[in-house]
Each structure stands twice: as C-alpha cells, then as structure tokens.
Write a protein that holds these residues in place. Structure first.
Motif, short mmCIF file in Angstrom:
data_model
loop_
_atom_site.label_atom_id
_atom_site.label_comp_id
_atom_site.label_asym_id
_atom_site.label_seq_id
_atom_site.Cartn_x
_atom_site.Cartn_y
_atom_site.Cartn_z
N ILE A 2 0.84 -1.18 0.02
CA ILE A 2 0.01 -0.16 -0.08
C ILE A 2 0.85 1.10 0.11
CG2 ILE A 2 -1.76 1.18 1.16
CD1 ILE A 2 -2.21 -1.43 2.82
N THR A 3 0.51 2.29 -1.06
CA THR A 3 1.39 3.52 -0.86
C THR A 3 0.93 4.22 0.05
OG1 THR A 3 1.65 3.29 -3.39
CG2 THR A 3 2.19 5.34 -2.37
N GLN A 4 1.65 4.80 0.95
CA GLN A 4 1.46 5.77 2.16
C GLN A 4 2.36 7.14 1.90
OE1 GLN A 4 -1.03 5.16 3.95
NE2 GLN A 4 -1.43 2.97 4.72
N GLN A 5 2.01 7.85 2.99
CA GLN A 5 2.72 8.93 2.83
C GLN A 5 3.33 9.25 4.53
OE1 GLN A 5 3.43 11.32 0.18
NE2 GLN A 5 2.27 9.93 -1.01
N ILE A 14 7.18 12.30 2.26
CA ILE A 14 7.86 10.89 1.76
C ILE A 14 7.04 10.07 1.29
CG2 ILE A 14 9.75 9.25 1.97
CD1 ILE A 14 11.42 11.14 3.70
N ALA A 15 6.85 9.53 0.06
CA ALA A 15 6.07 8.24 -0.27
C ALA A 15 6.76 6.98 0.05
CB ALA A 15 5.58 8.38 -1.78
N ALA A 32 15.42 0.20 -4.73
CA ALA A 32 15.52 0.91 -5.96
C ALA A 32 14.46 2.14 -6.43
CB ALA A 32 15.82 0.04 -7.27
N GLU A 33 13.15 1.40 -5.51
CA GLU A 33 11.93 2.33 -5.76
C GLU A 33 11.72 3.29 -4.59
OE1 GLU A 33 10.35 1.34 -8.66
OE2 GLU A 33 11.88 0.22 -8.85
N GLY A 34 12.64 3.15 -3.70
CA GLY A 34 12.31 4.09 -2.58
C GLY A 34 12.05 3.44 -1.13
N LEU A 35 11.28 3.70 -0.21
CA LEU A 35 11.46 3.31 1.19
C LEU A 35 10.25 2.17 1.19
CD1 LEU A 35 11.87 3.40 4.07
CD2 LEU A 35 10.08 5.26 4.36
N VAL A 36 10.52 1.41 1.51
CA VAL A 36 9.69 0.02 1.83
C VAL A 36 9.45 -0.13 3.51
CG1 VAL A 36 8.96 -2.50 1.43
CG2 VAL A 36 10.17 -1.07 -0.47
N VAL A 37 8.25 -0.39 3.94
CA VAL A 37 8.24 -0.52 5.41
C VAL A 37 7.43 -1.62 5.50
CG1 VAL A 37 7.12 0.22 7.58
CG2 VAL A 37 8.28 2.00 5.88
N HIS A 38 8.00 -2.80 6.23
CA HIS A 38 7.36 -4.03 6.50
C HIS A 38 6.90 -3.93 7.84
CE1 HIS A 38 8.83 -5.65 3.00
NE2 HIS A 38 10.07 -5.40 3.16
N ALA A 39 5.57 -4.08 8.20
CA ALA A 39 5.06 -3.87 9.64
C ALA A 39 4.26 -5.14 9.81
CB ALA A 39 4.34 -2.57 9.54
N PRO A 40 3.94 -5.34 11.38
CA PRO A 40 2.91 -6.38 11.69
C PRO A 40 1.49 -5.82 11.21
CG PRO A 40 4.20 -5.63 13.45
CD PRO A 40 4.63 -4.59 12.52
N LYS A 41 0.67 -6.92 10.79
CA LYS A 41 -0.56 -6.54 10.32
C LYS A 41 -1.47 -5.92 11.25
CE LYS A 41 -0.92 -10.77 7.34
NZ LYS A 41 -1.70 -11.99 6.98
N GLN A 47 0.92 3.98 15.97
CA GLN A 47 2.11 3.44 16.40
C GLN A 47 3.52 3.36 15.28
OE1 GLN A 47 0.24 -0.51 17.65
NE2 GLN A 47 1.81 -0.28 19.30
N LEU A 48 2.62 3.01 13.89
CA LEU A 48 3.64 3.00 12.91
C LEU A 48 4.30 4.49 12.46
CD1 LEU A 48 4.79 1.68 10.45
CD2 LEU A 48 2.67 2.26 9.33
N GLN A 49 3.41 5.46 12.79
CA GLN A 49 3.78 6.86 12.50
C GLN A 49 4.91 7.21 13.48
OE1 GLN A 49 3.30 9.12 9.96
NE2 GLN A 49 2.48 7.47 8.96
N GLN A 50 4.65 6.82 14.84
CA GLN A 50 5.46 7.14 15.81
C GLN A 50 6.93 6.49 15.66
OE1 GLN A 50 4.30 6.07 19.78
NE2 GLN A 50 6.62 6.67 20.66
N VAL A 51 6.93 5.35 15.17
CA VAL A 51 8.26 4.52 14.67
C VAL A 51 9.07 5.31 13.64
CG1 VAL A 51 9.30 2.69 13.87
CG2 VAL A 51 7.65 2.36 15.68
N LEU A 52 8.16 5.65 12.62
CA LEU A 52 8.81 6.17 11.12
C LEU A 52 9.20 7.74 11.68
CD1 LEU A 52 6.23 5.15 8.47
CD2 LEU A 52 8.52 4.13 9.16
#
Length: 237
Positions: A2-5, A14-15, A32-41, A47-52
């Motif tokens: 999923i594309t996020q900002q 940053i996308a 090569a495409e940029g930032l990829v974030v692997h996260a728990p479902k 929580q995700l935003q805080q870590v990022l």
C-alpha cells in the motif's frame, strides 16, 4: 503493498510502500523504488507513524544516499555501456535488412536489425538476450550446489523483482533475478548460495547463516559488492 505518505518534522512528505505481514517488528528497507516498510498486520496507524518519525533522520540519510548513487537510465543507443558477468561491454547497433540477431563478440553486444532506431525494440531484444544467458547459468550453479548439499530442487526460474535478488519457497523452487547475470561470478554465486541455504533453514537465523557460510564463506564481502552494484544492475528495467 500500500502506498502511504510520511510527514516529516520539517514539513517534507515522503511516499513509501507499506507491506503488512505476520511479524512482530517493523522493518525499513531502501530499495531502487524508495522506502519500503514491513510492519505487523495489527499495528495501529499511530504506532507506525511514531516509529517512522523516530527513524526519520535515518530514512532521509538513506534516501539521500540512494539519490546520490542514482545512475543514468538506459537510452538503448549505439555505444551504451553494459555489464555482463562483471565485464564491461558496449551495445553496438548494426543496421541489417533481415537479421534480428543479438550476439556477444568480444566486448561488443551486437544487435543486428532493421529496427535499430527503435529503442523499445532494441531494449526488448537485449533483455531477452540477458534472460537467455541467465537461466542456464543459474541452473548450472544451482545443480552443482544441490549436489554438494545432497538436496533436491524442484525448479529454477527467473525473477523480475525490483527489490529482491532471489527467493526459495517451501516447494524447493528457486527463483533468481535475471539482472544478476550482469554481476561478477562471485556475486552471482553468493546469491545462489544464499537461496540454496534456505533449503535447510527457511529463515535468517544463526543456523541459516552457518549454512550460508559453509556454502560461501566470503558472503559478507559479496553482499557488500552486490549492494554497491545494485543501482547499476537496475538500470535495465
């Protein structure tokens, strides 16, 4: 994915690609495409935003380094520099009324065709040639290592992934990125050994790295070489 900002403290946006998986921790990767974030479902958006946000300096630094390492995209013109098995070669276009052959002669990859002024056609023929060279080379390497390990592999195929160099699944199928055929032989061998080690350990545990080291002792050196080469290898779409 999923594309996020991601909104940074300085207002920059940053996308990134969000990959939700059955895992316990958050993993960040610059591809090569940029930032990829692997996260728990089940992670919450807050929580995700805080870590990022906490990792924002690292993310910006790595993205800037990626940008600095960007190489010029392929133009598919006569004289274009190429790589094959770690050797510098040159794309050489030769007008011919009937032939559509692609052959490696010395340090020249000769493309003979009536369509040499069509970059899309040239690109398609050259990529086909690279794939044709890659598959038998990869199959040979896999067969030799499988015999060494006493393992059976059910199949070897090519991958066109943008962020992965190979994979091994529970059905003992190995897939390797065709772009690897541009790399030096020892780098190719490292990736093959990495995936073959997964036949013993389907993880990245200490046991996995022990198996990998038994197959390819200098894997750390080859891994660094592959990371340095990655922008060049990905010039080919």
């Amino acid at each position: 994915m999923i594309t996020q900002q991601l909104q940074l403290p300085n207002g920059q946006t940053i996308a990134y690609q969000l990959d939700l998986r059955a895992r316990r921790s958050i993993g960040l990767k610059i591809t090569a495409e940029g930032l990829v974030v692997h996260a728990p479902k089940r992670i919450s958006a807050s929580q995700l935003q805080q870590v990022l946000q906490e990792k924002s300096s690292w993310i910006q630094q790595k993205l800037a380094l990626r940008e600095a390492n960007q190489v010029a995209p392929m133009q598919w013109l006569d004289g274009e520099p190429l790589l094959f098995m770690g050797q510098d070669i040159v794309l050489t276009l030769v007008a011919h009324p009937t032939s559509k052959a692609v052959t490696l002669e010395g340090d020249k990859l000769l493309v003979r065709s009536p369509y040499i002024n069509n970059p899309d056609w040239v690109a398609r023929k050259v990529l086909q040639w690279y794939a044709q060279q890659a598959l038998p080379d990869f199959k040979r390497r896999v067969a030799l290592i499988a015999a060494q390990m006493g393992e059976q592999v059910s199949g070897v195929g090519l991958s066109n992934a943008k962020s992965r160099w190979g994979s091994c699944n529970s059905r003992k199928q190995i897939r390797l990125n065709w772009r690897l055929i541009q790399a030096p032989p020892h780098v190719i061998q490292y990736v093959v050994c990495h995936e073959m080690a997964h036949l013993k350990e389907m993880n990245h545990s200490a046991r996995f790295y022990a198996v990998q080291a038994s197959l390819f002792p200098q894997y750390e050196h080859a891994e660094k070489a592959l990371k340095a080469l990655s922008p060049i290898l990905h010039r080919m779409a």
